[in-house]
Design a protein around this motif. Structure first.
Motif, PDB file in Angstrom:
ATOM      1  N   GLU A 103      31.956  79.620  62.788  1.00 20.73           N
ATOM      2  CA  GLU A 103      31.903  79.340  64.226  1.00 20.73           C
ATOM      3  C   GLU A 103      32.748  78.126  64.596  1.00 20.73           C
ATOM      4  OE1 GLU A 103      30.212  80.783  66.903  1.00 20.73           O
ATOM      5  OE2 GLU A 103      29.969  82.491  65.566  1.00 20.73           O
ATOM      6  N   ILE A 104      32.869  77.202  63.673  1.00 16.96           N
ATOM      7  CA  ILE A 104      33.628  75.980  63.933  1.00 16.96           C
ATOM      8  C   ILE A 104      35.092  76.296  64.238  1.00 16.96           C
ATOM      9  CG2 ILE A 104      34.484  73.852  62.838  1.00 16.96           C
ATOM     10  CD1 ILE A 104      31.795  73.736  61.351  1.00 16.96           C
ATOM     11  N   LYS A 105      35.605  77.335  63.600  1.00 13.27           N
ATOM     12  CA  LYS A 105      37.017  77.683  63.776  1.00 13.27           C
ATOM     13  C   LYS A 105      37.342  78.121  65.198  1.00 13.27           C
ATOM     14  CE  LYS A 105      37.443  79.150  58.942  1.00 13.27           C
ATOM     15  NZ  LYS A 105      37.757  80.275  58.012  1.00 13.27           N
ATOM     16  N   SER A 106      36.326  78.550  65.943  1.00 10.02           N
ATOM     17  CA  SER A 106      36.563  79.031  67.310  1.00 10.02           C
ATOM     18  C   SER A 106      36.339  77.957  68.367  1.00 10.02           C
ATOM     19  CB  SER A 106      35.651  80.228  67.603  1.00 10.02           C
ATOM     20  OG  SER A 106      34.287  79.846  67.551  1.00 10.02           O
ATOM     21  N   LEU A 107      36.024  76.731  67.963  1.00 18.63           N
ATOM     22  CA  LEU A 107      35.821  75.660  68.933  1.00 18.63           C
ATOM     23  C   LEU A 107      37.117  75.375  69.689  1.00 18.63           C
ATOM     24  CD1 LEU A 107      33.685  73.085  66.911  1.00 18.63           C
ATOM     25  CD2 LEU A 107      32.944  74.343  68.942  1.00 18.63           C
ATOM     26  N   PRO A 108      37.031  75.075  70.985  1.00 16.35           N
ATOM     27  CA  PRO A 108      38.248  74.726  71.740  1.00 16.35           C
ATOM     28  C   PRO A 108      38.869  73.439  71.212  1.00 16.35           C
ATOM     29  CG  PRO A 108      36.264  74.325  73.047  1.00 16.35           C
ATOM     30  CD  PRO A 108      35.826  75.067  71.825  1.00 16.35           C
ATOM     31  N   ASN A 109      40.153  73.290  71.408  1.00 15.64           N
ATOM     32  CA  ASN A 109      40.882  72.160  70.837  1.00 15.64           C
ATOM     33  C   ASN A 109      40.487  70.814  71.428  1.00 15.64           C
ATOM     34  OD1 ASN A 109      42.347  73.765  69.053  1.00 15.64           O
ATOM     35  ND2 ASN A 109      43.952  74.167  70.556  1.00 15.64           N
ATOM     36  N   ASP A 110      39.851  70.824  72.592  1.00 12.82           N
ATOM     37  CA  ASP A 110      39.450  69.555  73.210  1.00 12.82           C
ATOM     38  C   ASP A 110      37.983  69.221  72.930  1.00 12.82           C
ATOM     39  OD1 ASP A 110      38.428  71.579  74.752  1.00 12.82           O
ATOM     40  OD2 ASP A 110      38.876  70.621  76.678  1.00 12.82           O
ATOM     41  N   CYS A 111      37.392  69.903  71.970  1.00 14.53           N
ATOM     42  CA  CYS A 111      36.009  69.635  71.583  1.00 14.53           C
ATOM     43  C   CYS A 111      35.975  68.816  70.300  1.00 14.53           C
ATOM     44  CB  CYS A 111      35.247  70.949  71.384  1.00 14.53           C
ATOM     45  SG  CYS A 111      33.510  70.714  70.941  1.00 14.53           S
ATOM     46  N   ILE A 112      35.163  67.792  70.288  1.00 14.42           N
ATOM     47  CA  ILE A 112      35.026  66.914  69.128  1.00 14.42           C
ATOM     48  C   ILE A 112      33.755  67.258  68.365  1.00 14.42           C
ATOM     49  CG2 ILE A 112      34.857  64.529  68.327  1.00 14.42           C
ATOM     50  CD1 ILE A 112      37.411  64.928  69.740  1.00 14.42           C
ATOM     51  N   ILE A 113      33.867  67.343  67.047  1.00 11.30           N
ATOM     52  CA  ILE A 113      32.690  67.474  66.190  1.00 11.30           C
ATOM     53  C   ILE A 113      32.265  66.071  65.753  1.00 11.30           C
ATOM     54  CG2 ILE A 113      31.781  68.305  63.989  1.00 11.30           C
ATOM     55  CD1 ILE A 113      33.764  70.623  64.202  1.00 11.30           C
ATOM     56  N   ILE A 114      31.045  65.694  66.090  1.00 10.08           N
ATOM     57  CA  ILE A 114      30.478  64.433  65.617  1.00 10.08           C
ATOM     58  C   ILE A 114      29.718  64.721  64.330  1.00 10.08           C
ATOM     59  CG2 ILE A 114      29.018  62.458  66.188  1.00 10.08           C
ATOM     60  CD1 ILE A 114      31.385  62.782  68.057  1.00 10.08           C
ATOM     61  N   ASN A 115      29.875  63.868  63.340  1.00  9.43           N
ATOM     62  CA  ASN A 115      29.232  64.135  62.056  1.00  9.43           C
ATOM     63  C   ASN A 115      28.952  62.826  61.329  1.00  9.43           C
ATOM     64  OD1 ASN A 115      29.402  65.063  58.934  1.00  9.43           O
ATOM     65  ND2 ASN A 115      28.746  66.788  60.198  1.00  9.43           N
ATOM     66  N   GLY A 116      27.995  62.883  60.376  1.00  9.08           N
ATOM     67  CA  GLY A 116      27.606  61.693  59.630  1.00  9.08           C
ATOM     68  C   GLY A 116      28.094  61.653  58.199  1.00  9.08           C
ATOM     69  N   ASN A 117      28.798  62.713  57.763  1.00  2.60           N
ATOM     70  CA  ASN A 117      29.404  62.744  56.429  1.00  2.60           C
ATOM     71  C   ASN A 117      28.386  62.664  55.289  1.00  2.60           C
ATOM     72  OD1 ASN A 117      31.917  62.826  54.860  1.00  2.60           O
ATOM     73  ND2 ASN A 117      31.378  60.744  54.213  1.00  2.60           N
ATOM     74  N   TRP A 118      27.254  63.376  55.439  1.00  2.00           N
ATOM     75  CA  TRP A 118      26.334  63.515  54.319  1.00  2.00           C
ATOM     76  C   TRP A 118      26.929  64.472  53.286  1.00  2.00           C
ATOM     77  CZ3 TRP A 118      22.537  60.411  53.304  1.00  2.00           C
ATOM     78  CH2 TRP A 118      21.834  59.797  54.330  1.00  2.00           C
ATOM     79  N   LYS A 119      26.375  64.453  52.100  1.00  2.00           N
ATOM     80  CA  LYS A 119      26.774  65.434  51.093  1.00  2.00           C
ATOM     81  C   LYS A 119      26.275  66.813  51.508  1.00  2.00           C
ATOM     82  CE  LYS A 119      26.669  62.146  47.223  1.00  2.00           C
ATOM     83  NZ  LYS A 119      26.042  61.808  45.918  1.00  2.00           N
ATOM     84  N   GLY A 120      26.866  67.850  50.949  1.00  2.00           N
ATOM     85  CA  GLY A 120      26.403  69.202  51.230  1.00  2.00           C
ATOM     86  C   GLY A 120      27.050  69.786  52.467  1.00  2.00           C
TER      87      GLY A 120
END
Length: 254
Positions: A103-120
């Motif tokens: 699903e991530i591949k279909s996100l629009p180019n102006d959308c930001i993914i926020i993440n915490g960089n956990w393992k897994g």
């Protein structure tokens, strides 16, 4: 004033309460210490911004009880200016997680993914996003130069990546910094999307979003999966989703 905030951030290792006390009681700062900071190589590279920065400081931080005084960064700081930000995460690597990662591949180019960089799962999310030219902001619970981040991640072309932290570059991870980070991820993101979860490890993060009145979305577990905590979250009010269309539509009206 920015360098005074930097001085206190360095002196008190990003501890919000101690910085606040220093400002409240007008702690004296030696002029030579300010000059040292101005001459630091990384400071000249403008690798920090403060609560006084109208261009980059996220306005959503103002909703916090303890908005960070200063944030260190590495990467494309202009990503903070984009409006569409979704925190996508999870902590349960199911056999069917790949279809949610797609699903991530279909996100629009102006959308930001926020993440915490956990393992897994977080590592998988980041890899899929960056390998498909999606934009990512990582919020660190420690200094950016701490070994919390893979060396190859820090050496990537950073056009689509921004790493931010309220802690000096080499500061370590602790339970307190992990807890404090939750408020930043909730404030910066429009909503939370859980691909799959296990136990109640993510509950403090979920509470941070709920406390700010933000929606929590959960992908549905497969019918034979009794471990995925998402089903309990859905039963308790989280929004059931089968794709990222609904979070995008609800938050951004696309």
């Amino acid at each position: 004033m920015n360098y005074y905030l930097l001085y206190f951030s360095e002196k008190y290792n990003g501890n919000w309460d101690k910085i606040y006390e220093a400002l409240k009681y007008h702690e004296i700062v030696p002029k030579e210490e300010i000059e040292k900071l101005k001459n630091c190589k990384w400071v000249n590279g403008e690798n920090f911004f403060t609560i006084l920065d109208e261009e980059y400081y996220p306005k959503t931080f103002s909703a916090l009880k303890k908005p960070p005084f200063l944030m260190y960064y590495k990467g494309n700081i202009n990503l903070l200016k984009l409006v569409k930000k979704i925190h996508i995460t999870g902590n349960y690597e199911t056999s069917y997680i790949d279809k949610y990662l797609e699903e991530i591949k279909s996100l629009p180019n102006d959308c930001i993914i926020i993440n915490g960089n956990w393992k897994g799962i977080d590592k998988l999310i980041i890899n899929v996003a960056l390998n498909t030219n999606k934009k990512v902001i990582l919020i660190a619970p420690c200094g950016i130069n701490n070994n919390f981040f893979d060396k190859n991640l820090l050496e990537l072309n950073l056009d689509n990546l921004l790493i931010i932290s309220e802690y000096p570059f080499d500061y370590h991870v602790s339970k307190k910094t992990l807890s404090a980070r939750n408020r930043l991820m909730a404030a910066l993101s429009n909503s939370l999307v859980l691909l799959a979860s296990k136990d109640k490890i993510l509950y403090p993060l979920i509470d941070s979003f709920l406390n700010l009145g933000k929606e929590v979305y959960c992908f549905s577990p497969e019918s034979n999966d009794k471990i995925n905590e998402n089903i309990n979250l859905i039963n308790n009010g989280a929004e059931l989703i089968t794709s990222l269309d609904k979070p995008l539509h609800d938050n951004f009206l696309i």
